[in-house]
Scaffold this motif. Structure first.
Motif, PDB file in Angstrom:
ATOM      1  N   ASP A 214       0.975  -1.311   0.165  1.00 17.75           N
ATOM      2  CA  ASP A 214       0.044   0.185   0.032  1.00 17.75           C
ATOM      3  C   ASP A 214       0.992   1.459   0.093  1.00 17.75           C
ATOM      4  OD1 ASP A 214      -1.867   2.025   0.477  1.00 17.75           O
ATOM      5  OD2 ASP A 214      -2.988   0.770   1.937  1.00 17.75           O
ATOM      6  N   VAL A 215       0.844   2.116  -1.038  1.00 18.48           N
ATOM      7  CA  VAL A 215       1.564   3.291  -1.195  1.00 18.48           C
ATOM      8  C   VAL A 215       0.994   4.559  -0.777  1.00 18.48           C
ATOM      9  CG1 VAL A 215       3.112   2.196  -2.782  1.00 18.48           C
ATOM     10  CG2 VAL A 215       1.228   3.655  -3.671  1.00 18.48           C
ATOM     11  N   ARG A 216      -0.226   4.531  -0.128  1.00 14.11           N
ATOM     12  CA  ARG A 216      -0.936   5.690   0.159  1.00 14.11           C
ATOM     13  C   ARG A 216      -0.370   6.518   1.123  1.00 14.11           C
ATOM     14  NH1 ARG A 216      -6.694   3.099   0.816  1.00 14.11           N
ATOM     15  NH2 ARG A 216      -5.547   1.517   1.563  1.00 14.11           N
ATOM     16  N   ASP A 217       0.083   5.821   2.136  1.00 13.29           N
ATOM     17  CA  ASP A 217       0.889   6.633   3.164  1.00 13.29           C
ATOM     18  C   ASP A 217       2.114   7.311   2.540  1.00 13.29           C
ATOM     19  OD1 ASP A 217      -0.954   6.029   5.235  1.00 13.29           O
ATOM     20  OD2 ASP A 217       0.068   4.535   5.977  1.00 13.29           O
ATOM     21  N   GLU A 218       2.922   6.640   1.904  1.00 14.25           N
ATOM     22  CA  GLU A 218       4.048   7.530   1.147  1.00 14.25           C
ATOM     23  C   GLU A 218       3.756   8.512   0.542  1.00 14.25           C
ATOM     24  OE1 GLU A 218       5.471   3.461   2.518  1.00 14.25           O
ATOM     25  OE2 GLU A 218       3.662   4.168   1.449  1.00 14.25           O
ATOM     26  N   PHE A 219       2.506   8.412  -0.187  1.00 11.56           N
ATOM     27  CA  PHE A 219       2.255   9.625  -1.125  1.00 11.56           C
ATOM     28  C   PHE A 219       1.549  10.724  -0.178  1.00 11.56           C
ATOM     29  CE2 PHE A 219       3.497   6.852  -4.513  1.00 11.56           C
ATOM     30  CZ  PHE A 219       3.915   7.371  -5.643  1.00 11.56           C
ATOM     31  N   THR A 220       1.211  10.562   0.889  1.00 11.80           N
ATOM     32  CA  THR A 220       0.497  11.609   1.586  1.00 11.80           C
ATOM     33  C   THR A 220       1.510  12.886   1.744  1.00 11.80           C
ATOM     34  OG1 THR A 220      -0.931   9.696   3.022  1.00 11.80           O
ATOM     35  CG2 THR A 220      -0.756  12.024   3.935  1.00 11.80           C
ATOM     36  N   GLY A 221       0.754  13.810   1.373  1.00 19.18           N
ATOM     37  CA  GLY A 221       1.531  15.106   1.385  1.00 19.18           C
ATOM     38  C   GLY A 221       2.182  15.410   0.172  1.00 19.18           C
ATOM     39  N   HIS A 222       2.004  14.323  -0.789  1.00 17.12           N
ATOM     40  CA  HIS A 222       2.810  14.465  -2.158  1.00 17.12           C
ATOM     41  C   HIS A 222       1.890  14.390  -3.339  1.00 17.12           C
ATOM     42  CE1 HIS A 222       6.797  14.693   0.056  1.00 17.12           C
ATOM     43  NE2 HIS A 222       6.449  13.801   0.608  1.00 17.12           N
ATOM     44  N   GLU A 223       0.649  14.515  -3.109  1.00 16.99           N
ATOM     45  CA  GLU A 223      -0.273  14.290  -3.957  1.00 16.99           C
ATOM     46  C   GLU A 223      -0.393  15.507  -5.168  1.00 16.99           C
ATOM     47  OE1 GLU A 223      -2.087  13.131  -0.023  1.00 16.99           O
ATOM     48  OE2 GLU A 223      -1.152  14.758  -0.937  1.00 16.99           O
ATOM     49  N   VAL A 224      -1.253  15.584  -6.107  1.00 19.32           N
ATOM     50  CA  VAL A 224      -1.438  16.446  -6.874  1.00 19.32           C
ATOM     51  C   VAL A 224      -1.928  17.813  -6.130  1.00 19.32           C
ATOM     52  CG1 VAL A 224      -2.599  17.607  -8.991  1.00 19.32           C
ATOM     53  CG2 VAL A 224      -1.894  15.294  -9.059  1.00 19.32           C
ATOM     54  N   CYS A 225      -1.418  18.827  -6.530  1.00 23.96           N
ATOM     55  CA  CYS A 225      -1.974  20.175  -5.589  1.00 23.96           C
ATOM     56  C   CYS A 225      -1.210  20.175  -4.213  1.00 23.96           C
ATOM     57  CB  CYS A 225      -3.230  19.987  -5.493  1.00 23.96           C
ATOM     58  SG  CYS A 225      -4.261  20.513  -6.884  1.00 23.96           S
ATOM     59  N   SER A 226      -0.320  19.292  -3.705  1.00 26.07           N
ATOM     60  CA  SER A 226       0.393  19.578  -2.687  1.00 26.07           C
ATOM     61  C   SER A 226       1.808  20.379  -2.792  1.00 26.07           C
ATOM     62  CB  SER A 226       0.967  18.140  -2.111  1.00 26.07           C
ATOM     63  OG  SER A 226       1.901  17.596  -2.883  1.00 26.07           O
ATOM     64  N   ARG A 227       2.474  20.495  -1.807  1.00 27.56           N
ATOM     65  CA  ARG A 227       3.579  21.489  -1.918  1.00 27.56           C
ATOM     66  C   ARG A 227       4.521  21.206  -2.797  1.00 27.56           C
ATOM     67  NH1 ARG A 227       3.889  26.258   1.206  1.00 27.56           N
ATOM     68  NH2 ARG A 227       2.300  26.597   2.832  1.00 27.56           N
ATOM     69  N   GLN A 228       4.912  19.710  -2.556  1.00 29.45           N
ATOM     70  CA  GLN A 228       5.896  18.739  -3.288  1.00 29.45           C
ATOM     71  C   GLN A 228       5.168  17.415  -3.897  1.00 29.45           C
ATOM     72  OE1 GLN A 228       8.687  18.290   0.049  1.00 29.45           O
ATOM     73  NE2 GLN A 228      10.091  19.628  -1.228  1.00 29.45           N
ATOM     74  N   PRO A 229       4.383  17.757  -5.253  1.00 24.91           N
ATOM     75  CA  PRO A 229       3.690  16.611  -5.780  1.00 24.91           C
ATOM     76  C   PRO A 229       4.724  15.694  -6.273  1.00 24.91           C
ATOM     77  CG  PRO A 229       3.622  18.646  -7.008  1.00 24.91           C
ATOM     78  CD  PRO A 229       4.405  18.920  -5.725  1.00 24.91           C
ATOM     79  N   TRP A 230       4.440  14.325  -6.091  1.00 23.21           N
ATOM     80  CA  TRP A 230       5.265  13.042  -6.736  1.00 23.21           C
ATOM     81  C   TRP A 230       4.393  12.628  -7.806  1.00 23.21           C
ATOM     82  CZ3 TRP A 230       6.805  10.260  -1.468  1.00 23.21           C
ATOM     83  CH2 TRP A 230       7.671  10.955  -1.022  1.00 23.21           C
ATOM     84  N   LEU A 231       3.257  13.444  -8.111  1.00 22.88           N
ATOM     85  CA  LEU A 231       2.300  12.844  -9.056  1.00 22.88           C
ATOM     86  C   LEU A 231       2.023  14.153 -10.218  1.00 22.88           C
ATOM     87  CD1 LEU A 231      -0.184  11.275  -6.895  1.00 22.88           C
ATOM     88  CD2 LEU A 231       0.702  10.039  -8.770  1.00 22.88           C
ATOM     89  N   HIS A 232       1.861  13.890 -11.534  1.00 24.47           N
ATOM     90  CA  HIS A 232       1.721  14.708 -12.454  1.00 24.47           C
ATOM     91  C   HIS A 232       0.334  15.108 -12.427  1.00 24.47           C
ATOM     92  CE1 HIS A 232       5.602  14.725 -14.532  1.00 24.47           C
ATOM     93  NE2 HIS A 232       5.501  13.282 -14.671  1.00 24.47           N
ATOM     94  N   HIS A 242      -0.075  10.600 -13.285  1.00 21.97           N
ATOM     95  CA  HIS A 242       0.745   9.289 -12.975  1.00 21.97           C
ATOM     96  C   HIS A 242       1.925  10.004 -12.148  1.00 21.97           C
ATOM     97  CE1 HIS A 242      -1.507   7.436 -16.180  1.00 21.97           C
ATOM     98  NE2 HIS A 242      -0.712   6.321 -16.081  1.00 21.97           N
ATOM     99  N   PRO A 243       2.638   9.020 -11.531  1.00 26.58           N
ATOM    100  CA  PRO A 243       3.556   9.247 -10.743  1.00 26.58           C
ATOM    101  C   PRO A 243       5.178   9.811 -11.452  1.00 26.58           C
ATOM    102  CG  PRO A 243       3.039   7.170 -10.165  1.00 26.58           C
ATOM    103  CD  PRO A 243       2.302   7.511 -11.432  1.00 26.58           C
ATOM    104  N   LYS A 244       5.548  10.876 -10.973  1.00 21.73           N
ATOM    105  CA  LYS A 244       6.949  11.416 -11.496  1.00 21.73           C
ATOM    106  C   LYS A 244       8.131  10.414 -11.016  1.00 21.73           C
ATOM    107  CE  LYS A 244       5.308  16.216 -10.854  1.00 21.73           C
ATOM    108  NZ  LYS A 244       5.674  17.390 -10.005  1.00 21.73           N
ATOM    109  N   ALA A 245       9.289  10.821 -11.515  1.00 19.26           N
ATOM    110  CA  ALA A 245      10.405   9.791 -10.970  1.00 19.26           C
ATOM    111  C   ALA A 245      10.383  10.025  -9.397  1.00 19.26           C
ATOM    112  CB  ALA A 245      11.780  10.179 -11.545  1.00 19.26           C
TER     113      ALA A 245
END
Length: 260
Positions: A214-232, A242-245
């Motif tokens: 489950d990767v939801r915890d890892e991506f919390t705070g890094h979603e689209v519209c967050s300060r440091q998004p890991w997703l396009h 989709h996830p960035k690098a």
């Protein structure tokens, strides 16, 4: 005992019991790793790609994991893949010698892209599209996942199988994306749909004794519209939603290592 665990145990025991000159040490068995799945596994959005059609990225989490493990790596995940595509072609890469399998699949089977498209379309209520995706997830997807997981078990009975889930897409704190056409309420509703999909995949994978990652915890705070998004978010220069690098290296990759 799974071959992956057995190999590690043998190697540890050998090191503990006896020390021999380096020249005389036998080579440890190389891990045979096969990565299956859709665009979230192939690395669409992470770039650069070794396969332009399937968008297999050297920065995708399967590539990172294979390098970390020093594994013999077969990468057949492909952007746009459904469970039918996995059964029709990808599983051919599995055999009795496969030690490790990762797979992330299911989003395309439920029409998740159509739901996203509805939500980013101005003046359109995307709730019906999300509800239809949830219906497919709960009513149709379990049997499709069961067929895929059964085939993996049949072809690679000793393999350790890690099933990856999907992150929630939106931070749901402002309307930064899609020129403000996705409301906070729509973002929250999309995230609820993502949770429904995750629950279905987790239940199906655990029914087969596989490890759900489950990767939801890892991506919390890094979603689209967050300060440091890991997703396009909405973009014309890359693969949207989709996830960035960084999503692979800082989200999926550590989650997989933790599972191993």
């Amino acid at each position: 005992m799974h071959r992956l665990l057995r190999t590690a145990a043998v190697a540890t025991a050998a090191l503990a019991l006896i020390a021999v000159p380096a020249a005389a040490q036998a080579q440890a068995p190389e891990l045979d790793y096969v990565a299956l799945g859709d665009s979230y596994s192939s690395g669409s959005g992470a770039g650069p790609y070794t396969d332009a059609i399937c968008q297999r990225s050297v920065k995708a989490h399967p590539s990172l994991l294979a390098e970390e493990l020093g594994a013999e790596f077969t990468f057949v995940a492909c952007g746009g893949a459904t469970t039918d595509d996995v059964l029709a072609g990808q599983v051919q890469s599995l055999d009795a010698e496969t030690d490790l399998v990762t797979i992330g699949i299911g989003g395309n089977d439920i029409g998740w892209t159509s739901a996203i498209t509805a939500c980013i379309t101005p003046f359109q209520d995307c709730t019906p599209a999300i509800e239809e995706a949830e219906r497919k997830a709960t009513e149709e997807l379990p049997a499709k996942l069961d067929a895929v997981y059964t085939e993996i078990e049949t072809r690679s009975p000793d393999a350790e199988v890690l099933v990856t889930g999907y992150p929630r897409l939106f931070a749901a704190v402002n309307t930064c994306d899609a020129f403000g056409s996705i409301s906070i309420a729509e973002q929250k509703r999309m995230n609820t749909g993502a949770d429904v999909l995750s629950a279905v995949i987790q239940a199906a994978s655990e029914d087969h004794g596989f490890t759900y990652v489950d990767v939801r915890d890892e991506f919390t705070g890094h979603e689209v519209c967050s300060r440091q998004p890991w997703l396009h978010g909405l973009t014309l220069t890359d693969i949207p939603y989709h996830p960035k690098a960084s999503g692979h290296s800082s989200g999926y990759f550590p989650a997989l290592l933790g599972a191993l």
